[in-house]
Design an enzyme around this catalytic site. Structure first.
Site, PDB file in Angstrom:
ATOM      1  N   HIS A 199       0.819  -1.212   0.000  1.00 38.44           N
ATOM      2  CA  HIS A 199       0.000   0.000   0.000  1.00 38.44           C
ATOM      3  C   HIS A 199       0.849   1.257   0.000  1.00 38.44           C
ATOM      4  CE1 HIS A 199       0.499  -0.683   4.447  1.00 38.44           C
ATOM      5  NE2 HIS A 199       0.564   0.634   4.497  1.00 38.44           N
TER       6      HIS A 199
ATOM      7  N   GLU B  96      -7.478   4.144   9.865  1.00 39.40           N
ATOM      8  CA  GLU B  96      -7.204   3.992   8.438  1.00 39.40           C
ATOM      9  C   GLU B  96      -8.460   3.648   7.662  1.00 39.40           C
ATOM     10  OE1 GLU B  96      -4.569   0.557   7.845  1.00 39.40           O
ATOM     11  OE2 GLU B  96      -6.351  -0.701   7.652  1.00 39.40           O
TER      12      GLU B  96
ATOM     13  N   GLN C 280      -3.973   3.595   1.489  1.00 35.16           N
ATOM     14  CA  GLN C 280      -4.281   3.651   2.924  1.00 35.16           C
ATOM     15  C   GLN C 280      -4.381   5.120   3.349  1.00 35.16           C
ATOM     16  OE1 GLN C 280      -0.982   2.831   5.634  1.00 35.16           O
ATOM     17  NE2 GLN C 280      -2.285   1.499   6.868  1.00 35.16           N
TER      18      GLN C 280
ATOM     19  N   HIS D 230       4.033   7.158   3.628  1.00 27.75           N
ATOM     20  CA  HIS D 230       4.966   6.031   3.505  1.00 27.75           C
ATOM     21  C   HIS D 230       4.586   5.126   2.353  1.00 27.75           C
ATOM     22  CE1 HIS D 230       1.790   4.402   6.219  1.00 27.75           C
ATOM     23  NE2 HIS D 230       2.008   3.266   5.572  1.00 27.75           N
TER      24      HIS D 230
ATOM     25  N   GLU E 249       7.465   0.842   5.061  1.00 25.34           N
ATOM     26  CA  GLU E 249       6.819  -0.166   5.898  1.00 25.34           C
ATOM     27  C   GLU E 249       6.952  -1.522   5.215  1.00 25.34           C
ATOM     28  OE1 GLU E 249       2.660   0.728   6.563  1.00 25.34           O
ATOM     29  OE2 GLU E 249       2.293  -1.133   7.658  1.00 25.34           O
TER      30      GLU E 249
HETATM   31  N1  CMX Z   1       8.366  10.397   5.792  1.00 23.16           N
HETATM   32  C1  CMX Z   1       9.499  11.106   5.606  1.00 23.16           C
HETATM   33  N2  CMX Z   1      10.068  11.878   6.551  1.00 23.16           N
HETATM   34  C2  CMX Z   1       9.432  11.946   7.739  1.00 23.16           C
HETATM   35  C3  CMX Z   1       8.255  11.246   8.018  1.00 23.16           C
HETATM   36  C4  CMX Z   1       7.715  10.450   6.979  1.00 23.16           C
HETATM   37  N3  CMX Z   1       6.594   9.750   7.145  1.00 23.16           N
HETATM   38  N4  CMX Z   1       7.856  11.527   9.283  1.00 23.16           N
HETATM   39  C5  CMX Z   1       8.748  12.378   9.790  1.00 23.16           C
HETATM   40  N5  CMX Z   1       9.704  12.637   8.859  1.00 23.16           N
HETATM   41  C6  CMX Z   1      10.832  13.549   9.013  1.00 23.16           C
HETATM   42  C7  CMX Z   1      10.379  14.947   9.372  1.00 23.16           C
HETATM   43  O1  CMX Z   1       9.967  15.658   8.214  1.00 23.16           O
HETATM   44  C8  CMX Z   1      11.615  15.513   9.983  1.00 23.16           C
HETATM   45  O2  CMX Z   1      12.534  15.879   8.991  1.00 23.16           O
HETATM   46  P1  CMX Z   1      13.270  17.302   9.032  1.00 23.16           P
HETATM   47  O3  CMX Z   1      14.010  17.323  10.341  1.00 23.16           O
HETATM   48  O4  CMX Z   1      14.148  17.265   7.823  1.00 23.16           O
HETATM   49  O5  CMX Z   1      12.161  18.305   8.967  1.00 23.16           O
HETATM   50  C9  CMX Z   1      12.198  14.321  10.740  1.00 23.16           C
HETATM   51  O6  CMX Z   1      11.627  13.162  10.115  1.00 23.16           O
HETATM   52  C10 CMX Z   1      11.838  14.307  12.210  1.00 23.16           C
HETATM   53  O7  CMX Z   1      10.460  14.606  12.343  1.00 23.16           O
HETATM   54  P2  CMX Z   1       9.622  14.253  13.639  1.00 23.16           P
HETATM   55  O8  CMX Z   1       8.253  14.789  13.485  1.00 23.16           O
HETATM   56  O9  CMX Z   1      10.409  14.614  14.865  1.00 23.16           O
HETATM   57  O10 CMX Z   1       9.498  12.689  13.503  1.00 23.16           O
HETATM   58  P3  CMX Z   1      10.163  11.567  14.408  1.00 23.16           P
HETATM   59  O11 CMX Z   1      11.637  11.538  14.175  1.00 23.16           O
HETATM   60  O12 CMX Z   1       9.637  11.661  15.796  1.00 23.16           O
HETATM   61  O13 CMX Z   1       9.487  10.285  13.730  1.00 23.16           O
HETATM   62  C11 CMX Z   1       9.494   8.453  12.290  1.00 23.16           C
HETATM   63  C12 CMX Z   1       9.716   9.959  12.390  1.00 23.16           C
HETATM   64  C13 CMX Z   1       9.513   8.094  10.811  1.00 23.16           C
HETATM   65  C14 CMX Z   1      10.623   7.712  13.025  1.00 23.16           C
HETATM   66  C15 CMX Z   1       8.105   8.132  12.940  1.00 23.16           C
HETATM   67  O14 CMX Z   1       7.112   8.793  12.215  1.00 23.16           O
HETATM   68  C16 CMX Z   1       7.803   6.663  13.024  1.00 23.16           C
HETATM   69  O15 CMX Z   1       8.242   5.974  13.931  1.00 23.16           O
HETATM   70  N6  CMX Z   1       7.038   6.117  12.034  1.00 23.16           N
HETATM   71  C17 CMX Z   1       6.667   4.714  12.016  1.00 23.16           C
HETATM   72  C18 CMX Z   1       5.257   4.477  12.541  1.00 23.16           C
HETATM   73  C19 CMX Z   1       4.217   5.194  11.717  1.00 23.16           C
HETATM   74  O16 CMX Z   1       4.494   6.012  10.863  1.00 23.16           O
HETATM   75  N7  CMX Z   1       2.925   4.833  11.982  1.00 23.16           N
HETATM   76  C20 CMX Z   1       1.790   5.398  11.289  1.00 23.16           C
HETATM   77  C21 CMX Z   1       1.373   4.566  10.090  1.00 23.16           C
HETATM   78  C22 CMX Z   1       0.756   3.238  10.514  1.00 23.16           C
HETATM   79  C23 CMX Z   1       0.411   2.304   9.374  1.00 23.16           C
HETATM   80  O17 CMX Z   1       0.767   2.504   8.235  1.00 23.16           O
HETATM   81  O18 CMX Z   1      -0.292   1.293   9.662  1.00 23.16           O
HETATM   82 CO    CO Z   2       0.830   1.651   6.281  1.00 18.24          CO
END
Ligand code: CMX
Ligand code: CO
Length: 144
Positions: free
Chosen positions: A17, A53, A64, A88, A138
């Site tokens: 997705h 979702e 999604q 993502h 993911e």
């Molecule tokens: N894609 C790309 N970059 C991302 C991002 C994403 N989805 N989310 C955050 N960032 C970037 C921000 O833009 C930021 O970059 P800059 O410093 O250059 O501006 C940096 O990461 C830090 O931003 P933050 O808001 O402090 O984000 P965190 O570091 O706390 O978290 C991440 C980022 C990816 C580790 C966190 O979002 C995560 O653990 N994701 C996995 C879980 C998830 O996304 N769950 C929801 C979806 C569930 C599903 O699909 O089922």
């Molecule tokens: Co997902």
């Protein structure tokens, strides 16, 4: 194409997705329903991921739509920082533990060290955007 990739051929079998962060899940679902001309196939609140979702199926893969359950969730923070849009890309794998291990061995930065439960009975894990040119990744193992 190189055969030295982190994911050996056949390990990632499809795009499972594309996750899209949205501010208003009901409005977004309605917009996609009209645009794609198809009804959503699934809706689920996933507390552990801080999301609700809505899934649309397209050719065996999904779109999604992701609404945030609060401002301090991954999607909530993303919306505040970047606004709505692609959040993502999810790759479908046969074995998420093996895929995670392959990424780890290749030196790819992970978000999740271990697989966790996702929606629809899937098993999922995330790899950091820094290893995929700024795109959060993911891994999804569909229910058996
Ligand atoms: N894609 C790309 N970059 C991302 C991002 C994403 N989805 N989310 C955050 N960032 C970037 C921000 O833009 C930021 O970059 P800059 O410093 O250059 O501006 C940096 O990461 C830090 O931003 P933050 O808001 O402090 O984000 P965190 O570091 O706390 O978290 C991440 C980022 C990816 C580790 C966190 O979002 C995560 O653990 N994701 C996995 C879980 C998830 O996304 N769950 C929801 C979806 C569930 C599903 O699909 O089922
Ligand atoms: Co997902």
């Amino acid at each position: 194409m190189s055969d030295q990739g982190a994911l050996p051929p056949g390990l990632a079998t499809a795009i499972d997705h594309v996750g899209i962060a949205v501010a208003d899940l009901d409005a977004a679902a309605d917009e996609y329903r009209r645009a794609l001309g198809t009804e959503p196939v699934h809706r689920e609140r996933v507390e552990s991921q801080g999301v609700e979702e809505v899934l649309f199926e397209v050719g065996g893969s999904y779109v999604q739509l992701l609404g945030a359950l609060g401002p301090d969730t991954a999607v909530g923070k993303f919306l505040a920082r970047r606004g709505e849009g692609v959040h993502h890309v999810a790759y479908r794998v046969d074995d998420v533990s093996a895929a995670l291990e392959a990424l780890r061995s290749a030196g790819v930065r992970l978000v999740d060290e271990l697989p966790r439960p996702g929606s629809r009975g899937t098993t999922i894990a995330f790899a950091h955007p820094s290893g995929f040119r700024g795109v959060l990744v993911e891994l999804v193992q569909e229910p058996r």
